[in-house]
Design an enzyme around this catalytic site. Sequence first.
Site, PDB file in Angstrom:
ATOM      1  CB  CYS A   4      74.280 -58.168 -70.786  1.00 27.51           C
ATOM      2  SG  CYS A   4      76.039 -58.665 -72.020  1.00 27.51           S
ATOM      3  CB  CYS A   7      77.012 -57.927 -67.835  1.00 26.52           C
ATOM      4  SG  CYS A   7      77.400 -56.809 -69.273  1.00 26.52           S
ATOM      5  CG  HIS A  46      77.511 -54.480 -71.738  1.00 31.52           C
ATOM      6  ND1 HIS A  46      76.429 -55.622 -71.905  1.00 31.52           N
ATOM      7  CD2 HIS A  46      76.818 -53.469 -72.306  1.00 31.52           C
ATOM      8  CE1 HIS A  46      76.172 -55.098 -72.850  1.00 31.52           C
ATOM      9  NE2 HIS A  46      75.481 -53.686 -72.956  1.00 31.52           N
ATOM     10  CG  ASN A  87      79.233 -63.247 -85.313  1.00 33.08           C
ATOM     11  OD1 ASN A  87      79.615 -63.102 -86.877  1.00 33.08           O
ATOM     12  ND2 ASN A  87      79.427 -63.945 -84.979  1.00 33.08           N
ATOM     13  N   GLY A  93      74.365 -61.881 -87.792  1.00 31.71           N
ATOM     14  CA  GLY A  93      74.245 -62.829 -86.862  1.00 31.71           C
ATOM     15  C   GLY A  93      74.188 -62.639 -85.647  1.00 31.71           C
ATOM     16  CG  HIS A  98      79.210 -58.282 -73.384  1.00 29.19           C
ATOM     17  ND1 HIS A  98      79.236 -57.849 -72.078  1.00 29.19           N
ATOM     18  CD2 HIS A  98      80.320 -58.265 -73.345  1.00 29.19           C
ATOM     19  CE1 HIS A  98      80.226 -57.407 -71.115  1.00 29.19           C
ATOM     20  NE2 HIS A  98      80.884 -58.293 -72.307  1.00 29.19           N
ATOM     21  CG  HIS A 100      80.850 -62.201 -78.261  1.00 30.11           C
ATOM     22  ND1 HIS A 100      80.540 -61.552 -78.235  1.00 30.11           N
ATOM     23  CD2 HIS A 100      80.682 -63.111 -79.267  1.00 30.11           C
ATOM     24  CE1 HIS A 100      78.787 -61.998 -79.323  1.00 30.11           C
ATOM     25  NE2 HIS A 100      79.490 -63.635 -79.583  1.00 30.11           N
ATOM     26  CG  HIS A 102      83.039 -66.499 -82.044  1.00 32.86           C
ATOM     27  ND1 HIS A 102      82.137 -67.249 -81.551  1.00 32.86           N
ATOM     28  CD2 HIS A 102      81.888 -65.510 -82.134  1.00 32.86           C
ATOM     29  CE1 HIS A 102      80.627 -67.277 -81.559  1.00 32.86           C
ATOM     30  NE2 HIS A 102      81.135 -65.664 -81.755  1.00 32.86           N
TER      31      HIS A 102
HETATM   32  P1  5GP Z   1      77.597 -64.234 -81.693  1.00 33.89           P
HETATM   33  O1  5GP Z   1      77.059 -65.077 -82.626  1.00 33.89           O
HETATM   34  O2  5GP Z   1      77.119 -63.479 -80.476  1.00 33.89           O
HETATM   35  O3  5GP Z   1      78.615 -63.985 -81.976  1.00 33.89           O
HETATM   36  O4  5GP Z   1      77.841 -65.430 -80.225  1.00 33.89           O
HETATM   37  C1  5GP Z   1      77.108 -66.149 -79.256  1.00 33.89           C
HETATM   38  C2  5GP Z   1      77.399 -67.160 -78.876  1.00 33.89           C
HETATM   39  O5  5GP Z   1      77.774 -67.149 -76.937  1.00 33.89           O
HETATM   40  C3  5GP Z   1      77.598 -68.317 -78.966  1.00 33.89           C
HETATM   41  O6  5GP Z   1      78.150 -68.982 -79.897  1.00 33.89           O
HETATM   42  C4  5GP Z   1      76.757 -68.871 -77.909  1.00 33.89           C
HETATM   43  O7  5GP Z   1      76.960 -70.165 -78.262  1.00 33.89           O
HETATM   44  C5  5GP Z   1      77.658 -68.702 -76.808  1.00 33.89           C
HETATM   45  N1  5GP Z   1      76.783 -68.402 -75.860  1.00 33.89           N
HETATM   46  C6  5GP Z   1      75.436 -67.784 -75.934  1.00 33.89           C
HETATM   47  N2  5GP Z   1      74.849 -67.976 -74.007  1.00 33.89           N
HETATM   48  C7  5GP Z   1      76.200 -68.623 -73.515  1.00 33.89           C
HETATM   49  C8  5GP Z   1      76.277 -68.976 -71.871  1.00 33.89           C
HETATM   50  O8  5GP Z   1      75.802 -69.064 -71.484  1.00 33.89           O
HETATM   51  N3  5GP Z   1      77.471 -69.449 -71.765  1.00 33.89           N
HETATM   52  C9  5GP Z   1      78.790 -69.786 -73.190  1.00 33.89           C
HETATM   53  N4  5GP Z   1      79.726 -70.305 -72.593  1.00 33.89           N
HETATM   54  N5  5GP Z   1      78.442 -69.134 -73.674  1.00 33.89           N
HETATM   55  C10 5GP Z   1      77.429 -68.716 -74.190  1.00 33.89           C
HETATM   56 ZN    ZN Z   2      77.318 -57.496 -71.226  1.00 30.26          ZN
END
Ligand code: 5GP
Ligand code: ZN
Length: 115
Positions: A4, A7, A46, A87, A93, A98, A100, A102
């Site tokens: 992950c 993680c 996680h 999301n 999408g 994990h 999160h 935004h």
């Molecule tokens: P999701 O589409 O899952 O809601 O958003 C995942 C977010 O994680 C995306 O905006 C993407 O740019 C960000 N992201 C993916 N991998 C990494 C990473 O390794 N480091 C950071 N700082 N952000 C990441």
């Molecule tokens: Zn995780």
Amino acid sequence: MEDCIFCKIVNEEIPSEKIYEDDELIAFKDINPVAPIHILIIPKKHISTLMEMKEEDMHIMENIMQAVQKIAKEQKIDVSGFRLIANCGPDSGQEIMHIHFHLLAGKKMGPKIIF
Ligand code: 5GP
Ligand code: ZN
């Protein structure tokens, strides 16, 4: 959890631009920002999606909202405002499995929730 990305960020196996940390959470800059300020707030634990949260995890949401207020003040977006998005599942999408949030700010955003 193994494999992950978030993680690994929590465990500092992958570097991140961390802007906030406490016992349960971290917040760091999104690698691919879609707004001048684009921060991800994640629990250290996680949990793959919001639907996977158990009763004993619910206090994490309270902590996340407290962190949102602290970060908003630190980033000086508490008055100008921000958008908070989580999301969940395929139609949203969600890419990283994990939980999160935004935190988007620093520009005038349109009426659409989609970013
Ligand atoms: P999701 O589409 O899952 O809601 O958003 C995942 C977010 O994680 C995306 O905006 C993407 O740019 C960000 N992201 C993916 N991998 C990494 C990473 O390794 N480091 C950071 N700082 N952000 C990441
Ligand atoms: Zn995780």
